[in-house]
Design a protein around this motif. Structure first.
Motif, PDB file in Angstrom:
ATOM      1  N   MET A  37       0.838  -1.180   0.000  1.00 60.23           N
ATOM      2  CA  MET A  37       0.000   0.000   0.000  1.00 60.23           C
ATOM      3  C   MET A  37       0.888   1.250   0.000  1.00 60.23           C
ATOM      4  SD  MET A  37      -2.855   1.135   2.756  1.00 60.23           S
ATOM      5  CE  MET A  37      -1.883   1.934   3.986  1.00 60.23           C
ATOM      6  N   VAL A  38       0.591   2.157  -0.888  1.00 59.39           N
ATOM      7  CA  VAL A  38       1.343   3.402  -0.973  1.00 59.39           C
ATOM      8  C   VAL A  38       0.732   4.395   0.006  1.00 59.39           C
ATOM      9  CG1 VAL A  38       2.044   5.292  -2.477  1.00 59.39           C
ATOM     10  CG2 VAL A  38       1.940   2.973  -3.378  1.00 59.39           C
ATOM     11  N   ARG A  39       1.578   4.950   0.845  1.00 57.87           N
ATOM     12  CA  ARG A  39       1.129   5.886   1.868  1.00 57.87           C
ATOM     13  C   ARG A  39       1.119   7.315   1.330  1.00 57.87           C
ATOM     14  NH1 ARG A  39       4.573   2.119   3.197  1.00 57.87           N
ATOM     15  NH2 ARG A  39       3.957   0.581   4.703  1.00 57.87           N
ATOM     16  N   ARG A  40       0.397   8.167   1.994  1.00 56.27           N
ATOM     17  CA  ARG A  40       0.230   9.550   1.533  1.00 56.27           C
ATOM     18  C   ARG A  40       1.574  10.266   1.371  1.00 56.27           C
ATOM     19  NH1 ARG A  40      -3.717  12.991   5.036  1.00 56.27           N
ATOM     20  NH2 ARG A  40      -2.830  11.431   6.380  1.00 56.27           N
ATOM     21  N   TYR A  41       2.468  10.114   2.321  1.00 55.35           N
ATOM     22  CA  TYR A  41       3.756  10.806   2.217  1.00 55.35           C
ATOM     23  C   TYR A  41       4.563  10.298   1.026  1.00 55.35           C
ATOM     24  CZ  TYR A  41       5.968   6.756   4.434  1.00 55.35           C
ATOM     25  OH  TYR A  41       6.413   5.497   4.719  1.00 55.35           O
ATOM     26  N   GLU A  42       4.364   9.021   0.666  1.00 55.55           N
ATOM     27  CA  GLU A  42       5.051   8.496  -0.513  1.00 55.55           C
ATOM     28  C   GLU A  42       4.555   9.194  -1.773  1.00 55.55           C
ATOM     29  OE1 GLU A  42       5.836   4.137  -0.819  1.00 55.55           O
ATOM     30  OE2 GLU A  42       4.611   4.130   1.008  1.00 55.55           O
ATOM     31  N   TRP A  43       3.263   9.456  -1.835  1.00 56.42           N
ATOM     32  CA  TRP A  43       2.723  10.161  -3.005  1.00 56.42           C
ATOM     33  C   TRP A  43       3.354  11.547  -3.130  1.00 56.42           C
ATOM     34  CZ3 TRP A  43       1.006   7.480  -6.695  1.00 56.42           C
ATOM     35  CH2 TRP A  43       0.248   6.342  -6.480  1.00 56.42           C
ATOM     36  N   VAL A  44       3.628  12.175  -1.990  1.00 53.54           N
ATOM     37  CA  VAL A  44       4.296  13.487  -2.012  1.00 53.54           C
ATOM     38  C   VAL A  44       5.675  13.340  -2.656  1.00 53.54           C
ATOM     39  CG1 VAL A  44       5.281  15.319  -0.568  1.00 53.54           C
ATOM     40  CG2 VAL A  44       3.021  14.368  -0.017  1.00 53.54           C
ATOM     41  N   VAL A  45       6.424  12.332  -2.234  1.00 49.90           N
ATOM     42  CA  VAL A  45       7.766  12.114  -2.777  1.00 49.90           C
ATOM     43  C   VAL A  45       7.693  11.769  -4.260  1.00 49.90           C
ATOM     44  CG1 VAL A  45       9.850  10.701  -2.616  1.00 49.90           C
ATOM     45  CG2 VAL A  45       8.653  11.366  -0.539  1.00 49.90           C
ATOM     46  N   TYR A  46       6.802  10.845  -4.627  1.00 52.12           N
ATOM     47  CA  TYR A  46       6.680  10.461  -6.036  1.00 52.12           C
ATOM     48  C   TYR A  46       6.235  11.657  -6.881  1.00 52.12           C
ATOM     49  CZ  TYR A  46       6.775   5.761  -4.012  1.00 52.12           C
ATOM     50  OH  TYR A  46       7.119   4.632  -3.318  1.00 52.12           O
ATOM     51  N   GLY A  47       5.359  12.475  -6.331  1.00 51.61           N
ATOM     52  CA  GLY A  47       4.911  13.666  -7.046  1.00 51.61           C
ATOM     53  C   GLY A  47       6.040  14.660  -7.254  1.00 51.61           C
ATOM     54  N   LEU A  48       6.860  14.853  -6.217  1.00 49.90           N
ATOM     55  CA  LEU A  48       8.004  15.757  -6.313  1.00 49.90           C
ATOM     56  C   LEU A  48       8.980  15.288  -7.394  1.00 49.90           C
ATOM     57  CD1 LEU A  48       9.645  18.151  -5.122  1.00 49.90           C
ATOM     58  CD2 LEU A  48      10.593  16.507  -3.488  1.00 49.90           C
ATOM     59  N   LEU A  49       9.285  14.000  -7.395  1.00 45.27           N
ATOM     60  CA  LEU A  49      10.232  13.472  -8.378  1.00 45.27           C
ATOM     61  C   LEU A  49       9.638  13.477  -9.793  1.00 45.27           C
ATOM     62  CD1 LEU A  49      11.657  10.645  -6.143  1.00 45.27           C
ATOM     63  CD2 LEU A  49      12.898  12.652  -6.984  1.00 45.27           C
ATOM     64  N   THR A  50       8.368  13.199  -9.905  1.00 50.71           N
ATOM     65  CA  THR A  50       7.712  13.267 -11.217  1.00 50.71           C
ATOM     66  C   THR A  50       7.694  14.706 -11.719  1.00 50.71           C
ATOM     67  OG1 THR A  50       6.366  11.333 -10.681  1.00 50.71           O
ATOM     68  CG2 THR A  50       5.578  12.747 -12.462  1.00 50.71           C
ATOM     69  N   ALA A  51       7.461  15.643 -10.818  1.00 58.70           N
ATOM     70  CA  ALA A  51       7.450  17.062 -11.205  1.00 58.70           C
ATOM     71  C   ALA A  51       8.807  17.490 -11.739  1.00 58.70           C
ATOM     72  CB  ALA A  51       7.040  17.931 -10.015  1.00 58.70           C
ATOM     73  N   THR A  52       9.905  16.967 -11.163  1.00 58.34           N
ATOM     74  CA  THR A  52      11.223  17.348 -11.682  1.00 58.34           C
ATOM     75  C   THR A  52      11.427  16.792 -13.091  1.00 58.34           C
ATOM     76  OG1 THR A  52      12.364  15.484 -10.629  1.00 58.34           O
ATOM     77  CG2 THR A  52      12.287  17.560  -9.412  1.00 58.34           C
ATOM     78  N   ALA A  53      10.921  15.601 -13.358  1.00 61.22           N
ATOM     79  CA  ALA A  53      11.010  15.054 -14.718  1.00 61.22           C
ATOM     80  C   ALA A  53      10.142  15.880 -15.666  1.00 61.22           C
ATOM     81  CB  ALA A  53      10.597  13.590 -14.735  1.00 61.22           C
ATOM     82  N   LEU A  54       8.946  16.239 -15.240  1.00 60.82           N
ATOM     83  CA  LEU A  54       8.060  17.053 -16.085  1.00 60.82           C
ATOM     84  C   LEU A  54       8.650  18.436 -16.338  1.00 60.82           C
ATOM     85  CD1 LEU A  54       4.568  16.059 -14.664  1.00 60.82           C
ATOM     86  CD2 LEU A  54       5.605  15.342 -16.835  1.00 60.82           C
ATOM     87  N   LEU A  55       9.363  18.973 -15.358  1.00 61.57           N
ATOM     88  CA  LEU A  55      10.042  20.246 -15.572  1.00 61.57           C
ATOM     89  C   LEU A  55      11.060  20.110 -16.701  1.00 61.57           C
ATOM     90  CD1 LEU A  55      10.600  23.188 -14.820  1.00 61.57           C
ATOM     91  CD2 LEU A  55      12.194  22.328 -13.065  1.00 61.57           C
ATOM     92  N   GLY A  56      11.738  18.971 -16.747  1.00 62.46           N
ATOM     93  CA  GLY A  56      12.673  18.717 -17.841  1.00 62.46           C
ATOM     94  C   GLY A  56      11.979  18.700 -19.189  1.00 62.46           C
ATOM     95  N   VAL A  57      10.776  18.173 -19.233  1.00 62.86           N
ATOM     96  CA  VAL A  57       9.995  18.164 -20.478  1.00 62.86           C
ATOM     97  C   VAL A  57       9.638  19.600 -20.862  1.00 62.86           C
ATOM     98  CG1 VAL A  57       7.825  17.409 -21.537  1.00 62.86           C
ATOM     99  CG2 VAL A  57       9.136  15.821 -20.100  1.00 62.86           C
ATOM    100  N   VAL A  58       9.241  20.406 -19.889  1.00 61.87           N
ATOM    101  CA  VAL A  58       8.913  21.808 -20.153  1.00 61.87           C
ATOM    102  C   VAL A  58      10.139  22.565 -20.669  1.00 61.87           C
ATOM    103  CG1 VAL A  58       8.246  23.978 -19.024  1.00 61.87           C
ATOM    104  CG2 VAL A  58       7.002  21.875 -18.505  1.00 61.87           C
ATOM    105  N   LEU A  59      11.305  22.261 -20.097  1.00 61.21           N
ATOM    106  CA  LEU A  59      12.543  22.937 -20.482  1.00 61.21           C
ATOM    107  C   LEU A  59      13.236  22.301 -21.688  1.00 61.21           C
ATOM    108  CD1 LEU A  59      14.058  23.398 -16.896  1.00 61.21           C
ATOM    109  CD2 LEU A  59      13.010  25.170 -18.342  1.00 61.21           C
ATOM    110  N   TRP A  60      12.653  21.268 -22.227  1.00 53.73           N
ATOM    111  CA  TRP A  60      13.270  20.435 -23.264  1.00 53.73           C
ATOM    112  C   TRP A  60      13.974  21.244 -24.356  1.00 53.73           C
ATOM    113  CZ3 TRP A  60      13.777  15.236 -23.080  1.00 53.73           C
ATOM    114  CH2 TRP A  60      14.234  14.605 -24.233  1.00 53.73           C
ATOM    115  N   GLY A  61      13.315  22.215 -24.918  1.00 51.97           N
ATOM    116  CA  GLY A  61      13.882  22.991 -26.017  1.00 51.97           C
ATOM    117  C   GLY A  61      15.088  23.822 -25.624  1.00 51.97           C
TER     118      GLY A  61
END
Length: 136
Positions: A1-25
């Protein structure tokens, strides 16, 4: 079971990858991802790897820490320490990824600016564990 605080961590790390997509160009190909003690890059990877590698490693590490065998983590004795360790690990990886983006965008910030909050966070974790559980 994924706990709420884990979702925070996974969200933070996913956001850094998505930032890379935004900055791609604006990001170079290849990207510097590792730096010497003097702050000069010494490891380069393709842009897709540079955007995804650190967040993927961070997510994998947190999954292992939280759901792997207890022997992989000394934080298993305390639920609070387990949460704090996951949040710390995810935050350090996200911060390192942000440093990689900043450097690859041409901004040369000193390495101590990255390391100061990491060491401060580590000291807080060590102090918390020492105070609440002792250092055995």
């Amino acid at each position: 079971m994924v706990r709420r605080y884990e979702w925070v961590v996974y969200g933070l790390l996913t956001a850094t990858a998505l930032l890379g997509v935004v900055l791609w160009g604006r990001l170079p190909d290849p990207m510097a991802i590792h730096f010497s003690g003097g702050g000069d890059p010494n490891t380069f990877v393709s842009k897709p790897v540079g955007v995804v590698l650190a967040p993927a490693i961070g997510i994998g590490a947190v999954i292992l820490m939280q759901h792997g065998p207890a022997g992989l983590s000394r934080s298993y004795e305390s639920p609070a320490m387990k949460r704090a360790s996951a949040l710390f690990a995810g935050s350090v990886v996200a911060l390192a990824q942000l440093y990689v983006y900043v450097w690859n965008l041409g901004y040369r910030i000193p390495t101590w600016l990255l390391l100061t909050p990491v060491f401060a966070g580590a000291l807080v974790l060590i102090g918390y564990r020492w105070r609440t559980e002792g250092m055995t």
